[in-house]
Design an enzyme around this catalytic site. Structure first.
Site, short mmCIF file in Angstrom:
data_model
loop_
_atom_site.label_atom_id
_atom_site.label_comp_id
_atom_site.label_asym_id
_atom_site.label_seq_id
_atom_site.Cartn_x
_atom_site.Cartn_y
_atom_site.Cartn_z
N LYS A 138 10.59 16.09 25.34
CA LYS A 138 10.89 15.88 23.88
C LYS A 138 9.82 15.24 23.64
O LYS A 138 9.20 14.35 24.43
CB LYS A 138 12.14 15.56 23.96
CG LYS A 138 12.64 14.13 24.48
CD LYS A 138 14.08 13.72 24.53
CE LYS A 138 14.44 12.58 25.26
NZ LYS A 138 15.82 12.22 25.39
N ASN A 141 8.84 11.76 25.19
CA ASN A 141 8.21 11.89 26.40
C ASN A 141 6.43 12.00 26.51
O ASN A 141 6.07 12.39 27.42
CB ASN A 141 9.04 12.55 27.35
CG ASN A 141 10.37 11.97 27.83
OD1 ASN A 141 10.52 10.87 27.99
ND2 ASN A 141 11.29 12.82 27.69
N ASP A 154 8.14 10.06 32.35
CA ASP A 154 9.22 10.39 33.04
C ASP A 154 9.46 11.73 33.60
O ASP A 154 10.25 12.44 33.89
CB ASP A 154 10.46 10.50 31.69
CG ASP A 154 11.05 8.86 31.71
OD1 ASP A 154 10.54 8.13 32.29
OD2 ASP A 154 11.85 8.96 30.97
N THR A 176 18.03 15.36 23.74
CA THR A 176 18.11 15.87 22.15
C THR A 176 18.23 17.17 22.27
O THR A 176 17.29 18.02 22.75
CB THR A 176 16.71 15.41 21.67
OG1 THR A 176 16.46 14.06 21.78
CG2 THR A 176 16.45 16.13 20.26
#
Length: 438
Positions: A138, A141, A154, A176
């Site tokens: 998302k 990241n 991540d 999300t």
């Protein structure tokens, strides 16, 4: 402000401000006192990790991440443990989020969007080939380094917010929802690789369109749109890009396009130059084992040193955008956190932020000179949470940091624009600012 600011050291690292927060972890800026290099430290609570029976999984994922050296993945340097905490030391990336470019300049030209998408797909393919899945791709990241190249953060650490059940499949509906594949939402288990590709398709759509393919303030409507892959490409997206997006955003994971097929796609292949880099054969994994051992000899030393509350010049310079502290409305470098200065007393600043946030639908909790604003509107992109803190810079000058703690980055930008309008009278303006406003 009479409180003291605590200076914290973890081993050889001087730990500074919080730069991100998640369900299980906090990310802090830190400096290696031996080399002077900046790093980011992800701090996990050991009790929470053990309570959720995640120790083995985290150990495995950290060990795998130490073996991954890819130019577009945020590097994991080392891992340390104390009696109560786990510290994951990561590369500190300075260029902000990829999506800030869209917030500041609108949608991207196809050439630029394609470059980032190529970098993303190469990264995802490389990690998948080593059995590492992101599972939560998302905007937050997707970072940019100083050269403007993509850095995915991540990767492989998403186990910190996910769970594998007895059937060997992943089950999660957190994060999300706008970027999440339909098979993840229906909670019957899913394959990490195909789910990652769906998220890549949503990201490509946002880069080219400047908005989300699936969006609805009602969570059930949003889930239904995702499950049916109900979206429309805007007219400015080329036929080649549109065809590729449609093949990625296939609600059926078994017929969805694969990475191998993407690499053969005509639109994707244009000007494609895969990165050349040296892979590492071996990495020292002793520290990964040591983290979960209870023996004192394996623990890193944590020290706290009390310091006066006022921020020193070095910290101030490192946090400011070119030292133009007074400019609240500057959109350059507008990230998931931003700052402004004020000559108002600290208590007045806190009250004004509270007054401004409540009509925008936020619940406010306060402690000392920190505030947490939580959007009460359930479900909308995972409830926006905003953290604010007031620092004293000089006897009559305060700096206010406004940071997104949780939720969608684009939503945070919208909230901050509304907040900045309400706080116009609180912000310190120089004579130059006043002249420019005339």
């Amino acid at each position: 402000m009479n409180r003291t600011k605590i200076k914290r050291r973890v081993g050889k690292y001087e730990v500074g401000r919080t730069i991100g927060e998640g369900t299980f972890a906090k990310v802090k800026f830190a400096r290696n006192s031996e080399t002077g290099d900046s790093v980011a430290i992800k701090i996990l609570d050991k009790d929470k990790v053990l309570k959720h029976k995640m120790a083995e999984q985290i150990k495995r994922e950290i060990a795998t991440m130490k073996l991954i050296r890819h130019p577009h993945v945020v590097q994991l340097y080392e891992v340390m443990g104390s009696k109560t905490k786990i510290f994951i030391v990561l590369e500190f990336v300075t260029g902000g989020e990829l999506f800030d470019k869209i917030v500041n300049h609108g949608r991207m030209h196809e050439e630029e969007a394609r470059k980032y998408f190529q970098q993303l797909i190469h990264t995802v393919d490389y990690c998948h080939s080593r059995g590492v899945y992101h599972r939560d791709l998302k905007p937050e990241n997707l970072l940019l380094d100083a050269s403007g190249d993509l850095k995915v953060s991540d990767f492989g650490l998403s186990a910190l917010s996910q769970q594998v059940r007895d059937d060997g499949l992943l089950h999660t509906t957190c994060g999300t929802p706008n970027y999440v594949a339909p098979e993840v939402l229906n909670d019957r288990g899913y394959d990490g690789a195909t789910a990652d590709l769906w998220s890549c398709g949503v990201i490509l759509f946002v880069l080219l369109a400047g908005y989300l393919p699936f969006d609805d303030s009602n969570l059930m409507n949003l889930y239904n749109k995702i499950s049916a892959a109900e979206f429309t490409c805007p007219p400015w997206i080329s036929f080649g890009a549109m065809k590729l997006i449609t093949r990625i955003l296939d609600p059926n994971p078994t017929t969805r396009i694969t990475v191998a097929e993407i690499l053969e796609d005509e639109w994707f292949k244009k000007d494609y130059k895969p990165p050349v880099f040296d892979e590492i054969e071996d990495a020292n994994l002793d520290d990964v084992e040591a983290v979960f051992k209870d023996s004192e000899e394996y623990h890193v030393t944590e020290r706290r040193e009390e310091k006066p509350t006022s921020m020193n010049a070095f910290e101030l310079i490192s946090m400011s955008q070119g030292l133009n502290l007074g400019n609240l409305f500057d959109e350059q470098g507008f990230k998931r956190e931003t700052r402004f200065t004020s000559k108002c007393p600290a208590n007045e600043i806190i009250s004004k932020i509270e007054e401004a946030a409540k009509p925008l639908g936020f619940d406010v909790s306060k402690k000392n000179y920190k505030m947490r604003l939580q959007n009460l509107k359930a479900g909308r992109k995972g409830n926006l949470n905003v953290a604010t803190e007031v620092f004293q810079v000089a006897p009559s000058l305060h700096m206010v940091e406004v940071r997104k703690a949780k939720g969608d980055t684009l939503e945070f930008h919208k909230f901050y624009k509304n907040l900045s309008t309400c706080l116009d009278k609180v912000v310190w303006k120089t004579e130059q600012d006043m002249e420019e406003k005339k």
